[in-house]
Motif scaffolding. Structure first.
Motif, mmCIF file in Angstrom:
data_model
loop_
_atom_site.group_PDB
_atom_site.id
_atom_site.type_symbol
_atom_site.label_atom_id
_atom_site.label_comp_id
_atom_site.label_asym_id
_atom_site.label_seq_id
_atom_site.Cartn_x
_atom_site.Cartn_y
_atom_site.Cartn_z
ATOM 1 N N LYS A 131 -27.351 -50.429 69.543
ATOM 2 C CA LYS A 131 -27.563 -51.826 69.165
ATOM 3 C C LYS A 131 -28.592 -52.492 70.076
ATOM 4 O O LYS A 131 -29.406 -53.302 69.622
ATOM 5 C CB LYS A 131 -26.238 -52.590 69.209
ATOM 6 N N LEU A 132 -28.549 -52.146 71.368
ATOM 7 C CA LEU A 132 -29.511 -52.733 72.297
ATOM 8 C C LEU A 132 -30.918 -52.214 72.029
ATOM 9 O O LEU A 132 -31.897 -52.959 72.113
ATOM 10 C CB LEU A 132 -29.102 -52.421 73.740
ATOM 11 N N VAL A 133 -31.015 -50.926 71.715
ATOM 12 C CA VAL A 133 -32.327 -50.349 71.410
ATOM 13 C C VAL A 133 -32.888 -50.975 70.132
ATOM 14 O O VAL A 133 -34.080 -51.288 70.048
ATOM 15 C CB VAL A 133 -32.224 -48.815 71.279
ATOM 16 N N HIS A 134 -32.029 -51.191 69.144
ATOM 17 C CA HIS A 134 -32.479 -51.852 67.916
ATOM 18 C C HIS A 134 -32.936 -53.276 68.214
ATOM 19 O O HIS A 134 -33.913 -53.759 67.629
ATOM 20 C CB HIS A 134 -31.351 -51.865 66.885
ATOM 21 N N ASP A 165 -36.272 -47.849 66.662
ATOM 22 C CA ASP A 165 -35.327 -46.936 66.032
ATOM 23 C C ASP A 165 -34.850 -45.938 67.080
ATOM 24 O O ASP A 165 -35.514 -45.715 68.099
ATOM 25 C CB ASP A 165 -35.981 -46.198 64.864
ATOM 26 N N PHE A 166 -33.723 -45.321 66.787
ATOM 27 C CA PHE A 166 -33.015 -44.500 67.764
ATOM 28 C C PHE A 166 -32.662 -43.182 67.088
ATOM 29 O O PHE A 166 -32.074 -43.175 66.009
ATOM 30 C CB PHE A 166 -31.751 -45.276 68.156
ATOM 31 N N HIS A 167 -33.046 -42.057 67.690
ATOM 32 C CA HIS A 167 -32.757 -40.749 67.091
ATOM 33 C C HIS A 167 -32.167 -39.832 68.158
ATOM 34 O O HIS A 167 -32.674 -39.754 69.279
ATOM 35 C CB HIS A 167 -34.030 -40.125 66.519
ATOM 36 N N VAL A 206 -36.935 -42.612 70.857
ATOM 37 C CA VAL A 206 -37.118 -43.944 70.292
ATOM 38 C C VAL A 206 -38.482 -44.025 69.610
ATOM 39 O O VAL A 206 -39.405 -43.278 69.938
ATOM 40 C CB VAL A 206 -37.010 -45.047 71.368
ATOM 41 N N ARG A 207 -38.565 -44.948 68.649
ATOM 42 C CA ARG A 207 -39.819 -45.193 67.928
ATOM 43 C C ARG A 207 -39.826 -46.648 67.474
ATOM 44 O O ARG A 207 -38.807 -47.155 66.996
ATOM 45 C CB ARG A 207 -39.918 -44.284 66.698
ATOM 46 N N PRO A 208 -40.941 -47.354 67.621
ATOM 47 C CA PRO A 208 -40.986 -48.745 67.151
ATOM 48 C C PRO A 208 -40.679 -48.835 65.657
ATOM 49 O O PRO A 208 -41.148 -48.016 64.861
ATOM 50 C CB PRO A 208 -42.433 -49.177 67.438
ATOM 51 N N MET A 209 -39.894 -49.828 65.293
ATOM 52 C CA MET A 209 -39.598 -50.019 63.875
ATOM 53 C C MET A 209 -40.872 -50.258 63.075
ATOM 54 O O MET A 209 -40.934 -49.956 61.882
ATOM 55 C CB MET A 209 -38.633 -51.194 63.704
#
Length: 245
Positions: A78-81, A86-88, A139-142
């Motif tokens: 949730k914090l990463v979002h 995005d979180f993988h 991680v990757r930017p939305m």
């Protein structure tokens, strides 16, 4: 994010610790971070060059990973979002011996493990041991999410079949008609409508089909010559040789 005056960036938590213990911790003043390029979807975060060296066990933790303010151990997705990423999660594929050993062999493989990023622009944010085994976080930017692919429309192939093969048993069909009156479309060319031929039942080889009265805006019997046909519904395709071919 702040810079220590050299090549290393520090987090707000590190900055607060330095200020709490006095300037003796650093011989050079703290400088505000450089301006972020507004066109950079990463906003200067999760730079691979800023990943600290691994621990003695092989753990890696990027300083840009957010933490709960009360240090709770809840999931961080949730914090990463909230950061706009995005979180993988990727599981480590360790040998069975290492997983059973859970000691030096396990840590040896963790130190040697170089997690493979998912397809696309992802950056490693964390690698380490969990209760469920070795895992890595990317991680990757939305803003870099790939455009969704729209599947092709599933419908009846509108390439008309020759009238020579059209059923004449009263089955309702889609008919491509060269209208002479009451056309269903305001065009000079052929237009689609629905109709049937009841020759196999009454012996009359006559096509009757729907038309449109443009003067009074209502359906009526069309006039013209059918030049092609298609099944009315997909379930009738089996009776239509060459449909879609």
């Amino acid at each position: 994010m702040w810079w220590d005056g050299g090549d290393r960036a520090i987090t707000a938590r590190e900055k607060a610790t330095i200020e709490e213990h006095g300037p003796s911790c650093y011989a050079i003043p703290l400088l505000p971070a450089q301006a972020v390029d507004p066109a950079d979807p990463w906003r200067g975060l999760y730079l691979p060059a800023r990943m600290p060296a691994p621990s003695e066990y092989g753990d890696l933790t990027h300083p840009d990973i957010p933490l709960w303010p009360d240090d709770r151990e809840d999931a961080l997705d949730k914090l990463v979002h909230a950061q706009g990423f995005d979180f993988h999660i990727v599981a480590g594929d360790f040998t069975e011996a290492a997983m059973d050993d859970d000691d030096e062999l396990y840590w040896e493989e963790l130190r040697a493990w170089n997690p493979e990023a998912p397809e696309g622009e992802w950056r490693l944010a964390w690698k380490g041991d969990t209760e469920d085994g070795p895992y890595a976080w990317f991680v990757r930017p939305m803003a870099l999410r790939p455009e969704p692919v729209t599947p092709p429309a599933q419908g009846i192939d509108l390439r008309a079949i020759s009238m020579e093969s059209a059923p004449r048993d009263g089955t309702m069909l889609r008919l491509l008609v060269q209208f002479t009156d009451h056309a269903t479309e305001d065009t000079d060319g052929a237009a689609w409508t629905i109709g049937a031929n009841n020759h196999d039942r009454d012996g009359e080889d006559v096509w009757k089909f729907t038309g449109w009265c443009w003067a009074h805006d209502h359906f009526t019997e069309g006039k013209g010559t059918p030049v092609g046909w298609l099944p009315l519904i997909d379930g009738q395709r089996d009776a239509a040789p060459g449909v879609g071919k």
